[in-house]
Design a protein around this motif. Structure first.
Motif, PDB file in Angstrom:
ATOM      1  N   VAL A 152       7.051  39.296   6.851  1.00  0.00           N
ATOM      2  CA  VAL A 152       6.129  39.393   6.045  1.00  0.00           C
ATOM      3  C   VAL A 152       6.341  40.373   4.913  1.00  0.00           C
ATOM      4  O   VAL A 152       6.583  41.482   5.342  1.00  0.00           O
ATOM      5  N   THR A 153       6.037  40.056   3.508  1.00  0.00           N
ATOM      6  CA  THR A 153       5.942  40.916   2.637  1.00  0.00           C
ATOM      7  C   THR A 153       4.692  40.882   1.785  1.00  0.00           C
ATOM      8  O   THR A 153       4.104  39.675   1.776  1.00  0.00           O
ATOM      9  N   LEU A 154       3.966  42.061   1.742  1.00  0.00           N
ATOM     10  CA  LEU A 154       2.860  42.052   0.741  1.00  0.00           C
ATOM     11  C   LEU A 154       3.137  42.952  -0.321  1.00  0.00           C
ATOM     12  O   LEU A 154       3.212  44.056  -0.387  1.00  0.00           O
ATOM     13  N   ARG A 155       2.215  42.382  -1.575  1.00  0.00           N
ATOM     14  CA  ARG A 155       2.363  43.177  -2.657  1.00  0.00           C
ATOM     15  C   ARG A 155       0.819  43.290  -3.442  1.00  0.00           C
ATOM     16  O   ARG A 155       0.205  41.963  -3.129  1.00  0.00           O
ATOM     17  N   SER A 158      -5.777  47.286   5.839  1.00  0.00           N
ATOM     18  CA  SER A 158      -6.912  46.410   5.515  1.00  0.00           C
ATOM     19  C   SER A 158      -6.246  45.092   4.722  1.00  0.00           C
ATOM     20  O   SER A 158      -6.666  43.869   5.173  1.00  0.00           O
ATOM     21  N   THR A 159      -5.411  45.173   3.894  1.00  0.00           N
ATOM     22  CA  THR A 159      -4.635  43.935   3.443  1.00  0.00           C
ATOM     23  C   THR A 159      -3.902  43.248   4.316  1.00  0.00           C
ATOM     24  O   THR A 159      -4.009  42.027   4.113  1.00  0.00           O
ATOM     25  N   LEU A 160      -3.110  43.808   5.315  1.00  0.00           N
ATOM     26  CA  LEU A 160      -2.420  43.196   6.164  1.00  0.00           C
ATOM     27  C   LEU A 160      -3.543  42.301   7.141  1.00  0.00           C
ATOM     28  O   LEU A 160      -3.300  41.327   7.435  1.00  0.00           O
ATOM     29  N   GLU A 207      -7.185  35.613   4.115  1.00  0.00           N
ATOM     30  CA  GLU A 207      -7.896  35.865   2.843  1.00  0.00           C
ATOM     31  C   GLU A 207      -6.895  36.497   1.864  1.00  0.00           C
ATOM     32  O   GLU A 207      -7.522  36.810   0.910  1.00  0.00           O
ATOM     33  N   PHE A 208      -5.910  36.669   2.186  1.00  0.00           N
ATOM     34  CA  PHE A 208      -4.816  37.323   1.054  1.00  0.00           C
ATOM     35  C   PHE A 208      -3.414  36.583   1.522  1.00  0.00           C
ATOM     36  O   PHE A 208      -2.939  36.390   2.393  1.00  0.00           O
ATOM     37  N   GLU A 209      -2.856  36.230   0.251  1.00  0.00           N
ATOM     38  CA  GLU A 209      -1.516  35.363   0.245  1.00  0.00           C
ATOM     39  C   GLU A 209      -0.451  36.508   0.359  1.00  0.00           C
ATOM     40  O   GLU A 209      -0.446  37.550  -0.175  1.00  0.00           O
ATOM     41  N   THR A 210       0.652  36.239   1.081  1.00  0.00           N
ATOM     42  CA  THR A 210       1.522  36.966   1.429  1.00  0.00           C
ATOM     43  C   THR A 210       2.667  36.482   0.233  1.00  0.00           C
ATOM     44  O   THR A 210       2.647  35.477  -0.284  1.00  0.00           O
ATOM     45  N   ASP A 211       3.389  37.662   0.142  1.00  0.00           N
ATOM     46  CA  ASP A 211       4.527  37.297  -1.180  1.00  0.00           C
ATOM     47  C   ASP A 211       5.858  36.878  -0.456  1.00  0.00           C
ATOM     48  O   ASP A 211       6.830  36.984  -1.028  1.00  0.00           O
ATOM     49  N   GLY A 212       5.874  36.739   0.946  1.00  0.00           N
ATOM     50  CA  GLY A 212       7.072  36.486   1.653  1.00  0.00           C
ATOM     51  C   GLY A 212       6.645  36.395   3.044  1.00  0.00           C
ATOM     52  O   GLY A 212       6.016  36.986   3.675  1.00  0.00           O
ATOM     53  N   GLY A 213       7.652  35.413   3.716  1.00  0.00           N
ATOM     54  CA  GLY A 213       7.514  35.410   5.283  1.00  0.00           C
ATOM     55  C   GLY A 213       6.316  34.407   5.815  1.00  0.00           C
ATOM     56  O   GLY A 213       5.622  34.024   4.866  1.00  0.00           O
ATOM     57  N   ASP A 272     -11.688  46.048  11.806  1.00  0.00           N
ATOM     58  CA  ASP A 272     -11.315  46.985  10.483  1.00  0.00           C
ATOM     59  C   ASP A 272     -12.064  48.207  10.551  1.00  0.00           C
ATOM     60  O   ASP A 272     -13.153  47.945   9.949  1.00  0.00           O
ATOM     61  N   GLU A 273     -11.912  49.240  11.070  1.00  0.00           N
ATOM     62  CA  GLU A 273     -12.434  50.504  11.047  1.00  0.00           C
ATOM     63  C   GLU A 273     -13.918  50.146  11.586  1.00  0.00           C
ATOM     64  O   GLU A 273     -15.073  50.364  11.007  1.00  0.00           O
TER      65      GLU A 273
END
Length: 614
Positions: A9-12, A43-45, A52-58, A172-173
């Motif tokens: 998985v990659t996130l940007r 938190s993004t992960l 709720e957030f699209e990955t950039d890969g994987g 998350d926290e």
């Protein structure tokens, strides 16, 4: 078996890579802490895992039929009642009930069949049971969520997750809005939870006691460490030491080979060996880069000394709209005091802090502050009052209108807001950076008394440790309101309990307070919190019980002193040559016999003395 899988998985975010090629599996029942610096992407992960957030890969995949629960940093609010908020967590039931109102007869029959299958009729009773277990009575369950404090609303968020009975829980926290009591409760709940957990937290106490593995997000990579946070810090330090040693060995080998190549490459007789060394040089492992973590440092300005006491309260009562919250407070505060306030949310800790800070007047009694006392008051809600369009520098310049820009920047730098961050708009600052700005503003006038209401919210682990070090070096008094037991253990030397409309000293440490809470939770007959008066009474009873032993100890000491003096006299006499010149053998025999008896009596008394002393 695996309930959650991350595969390459990659996130940007905004062109910045937060995570690159991450792969890990989460097994049923496993509890992992996800840690990293502010802004690393934790938190993004979680949002990516929750969809709720699209990955950039994987790929991110859940096991078939695995149910996910996600508790965000923001607690639920609004006009819906607690019972309605919890029921709404079952989105399928909510959607079916909404559709039922306008569904045609054929569709209505299908809906009724599905509602029966998922136990929709029993859902309200089940939700009420869950809320009751978290401390909400029937009246509270029918009040709007917005009427509750952040800590209680976080319990509602957890109630939603409990109601869903997930296989995978994302947190998350969760302790950011919990008081110390609720944080301790959460730890116990996590230990009993049978599902898998991925927990984002900067709370060392929770990470030490509620997880069995650590995922460290650093330099865009995820690294797994078995064990709790303490184990993680030890193993990571060992790995870094090994890497440094390996780097040193490889660097020395490279330097030696390169030296040979440089010396003999041009010589025909050595050219072949030089080429061979070049090939060997290429095969050496690369030197692994270690990015040294920037050491976070906070520094509170020196306030100077004031004569004690700096604050005295005598039978003070404080409250709102004529209704007392705390009564008959009689306390004294000196400049060297470090006090942590204990007690559940809503018991009056913040009210007491405002009274200390001079922001509230007593309804009765007396509060006296040293005339030269400067107070710094930090509260998380102050973040909402920051001008999002301004910068840390502009905020400090407004707060210190007579200070130069250099002085303002210097004060910001005390809390890690360097040259670039000082001119960054507040809207672009992370939660931790806003907390640093608030700390910088709070201490701008070098306060003698520092009141910190939840100062660690949004601070990462390194920043929390920096706060502990700064408080240890601070020359003023400190009042702490915090859910972080680690901070209490390291920064406070006194505990005051705010409960039942009173503020009383708690004579014990945080572990004893935990034990007292557990005892109280077991039933109404639990003992009250121990006070200084209780300690004095118990000490008096102990002294009375020990009185006969102390009296006998005194007798033994006197007898020993007398016998030891006699033993010295006998030894001197028997060592005198004149005794033997007199040929008085009867006297010599009596002295020798008496010496043996005295030695035996001394030995017996010494044994008794040791037993009595223990």
């Amino acid at each position: 078996m695996t309930v959650l899988m991350l595969d390459d998985v990659t996130l940007r975010v905004a062109g910045r890579t937060l995570l690159e090629g991450a792969t890990f599996n989460l097994e049923p029942g496993r509890k992992l802490g996800l840690i990293g610096r502010n802004g690393a992407g934790k938190s993004t992960l979680l949002k990516a895992i929750a969809g709720e957030f699209e990955t950039d890969g994987g790929r991110i995949r859940f096991a078939a039929r695995a149910r996910m629960g996600y508790v965000r940093q923001e607690a639920p609010g609004g006009d819906a009642t607690l019972i309605e908020t919890v029921l709404a967590a079952d989105t399928e039931r909510t959607a079916l009930l909404a559709e039922l109102d306008s569904a045609p007869a054929e569709r209505a029959a299908d809906i009724h069949e599905r509602l029966e299958a998922i136990g929709a009729d029993a859902a309200p009773a089940r939700a009420a049971t869950v809320l009751a277990g978290l401390g909400f009575d029937e009246a509270a369950q029918n009040r709007a969520s917005r009427e509750f404090s952040g800590g209680w609303r976080m319990r509602v968020a957890l109630a939603q997750v409990l109601f869903l009975e997930p296989d995978v829980l994302l947190l998350d926290e969760p302790t950011n809005h919990l008081d110390l009591e609720a944080a301790l409760w959460l730890e116990g709940w996590l230990n009993r939870f049978s599902g898998a957990v991925l927990l984002v937290s900067h709370d060392r106490f929770l990470l030490d006691r509620a997880v069995d593995g650590i995922l460290h997000l650093d330099q865009r990579k995820l690294t797994f460490y078995a064990g709790n946070f303490t184990t993680f810090t030890r193993v990571r330090a060992e790995r870094q030491a090994q890497t440094l040693a390996q780097n040193a060995r490889v660097a020395a080998q490279r330097a030696h080979m390169q030296s040979f190549v440089d010396r003999f490459r041009a010589k025909a007789t050595k050219a072949r060996q030089a080429q061979s060394r070049l090939k060997a040089l290429e095969k050496l492992p690369p030197i692994e880069a270690i990015v040294e973590d920037h050491v976070t440092r906070f520094e509170f300005p020196d306030p100077g000394e004031l004569p004690p006491p700096i604050v005295t309260m005598s039978k003070a009562t404080v409250g709102y709209d004529g209704k007392p919250v705390l009564r008959d407070i009689t306390l004294r505060l000196d400049q060297e005091d470090r006090v942590a306030l204990l007690g559940a949310n809503g018991n009056g800790k913040s009210t007491f802090a405002k009274l200390l800070a001079g922001r509230m007047e007593p309804m009765a009694g007396e509060v006296r502050l040293n005339q030269k006392l400067r107070v710094g008051y930090f509260a998380q809600h102050q973040a909402e009052e920051l001008d999002l369009r301004g910068t840390p520098l502009s905020h400090m310049q407004d707060a210190l209108p007579t200070a130069t820009e250099t002085q303002c920047r210097s004060q910001l730098a005390r809390f890690g807001l360097d040259q670039d961050k000082a001119t960054t708009v507040v809207a672009s600052l992370s939660g931790g950076e806003k907390a640093r700005l608030l700390l910088s503003l709070t201490t701008r006038e070098a306060p003698h008394l520092l009141i910190l209401d939840e100062p660690t919210n949004h601070l990462d682990i390194d920043a929390r440790e920096a706060l502990v070090r700064a408080l240890a070096e601070f020359n003023g008094a400190v009042i702490l309101i915090t859910h972080d037991p680690h901070l209490v253990e390291l920064a406070a030397d006194r505990l005051w309990l705010v409960a039942d409309g009173a503020v009383t000293p708690f004579e014990g440490d945080i572990d004893e307070y935990r034990a007292w809470l557990a005892e109280r939770a077991r039933g109404p007959k639990a003992e009250a919190a121990p006070t200084r008066r209780d300690d004095r009474r118990q000490a008096a009873e102990a002294r009375m019980a020990a009185a006969p032993r102390r009296a006998r100890l005194a007798q033994v000491e006197k007898a020993l002193e007398k016998l030891q003096a006699e033993a010295r006299t006998l030894a001197d006499a028997l060592a005198n040559p004149k005794l033997y010149e007199s040929n008085n053998f009867d006297l010599i025999n009596r002295a020798t016999q008496r010496q043996a008896v005295v030695a035996k009596e001394i030995g017996a008394l010494e044994e008794e003395w040791l037993e009595l002393s223990e």
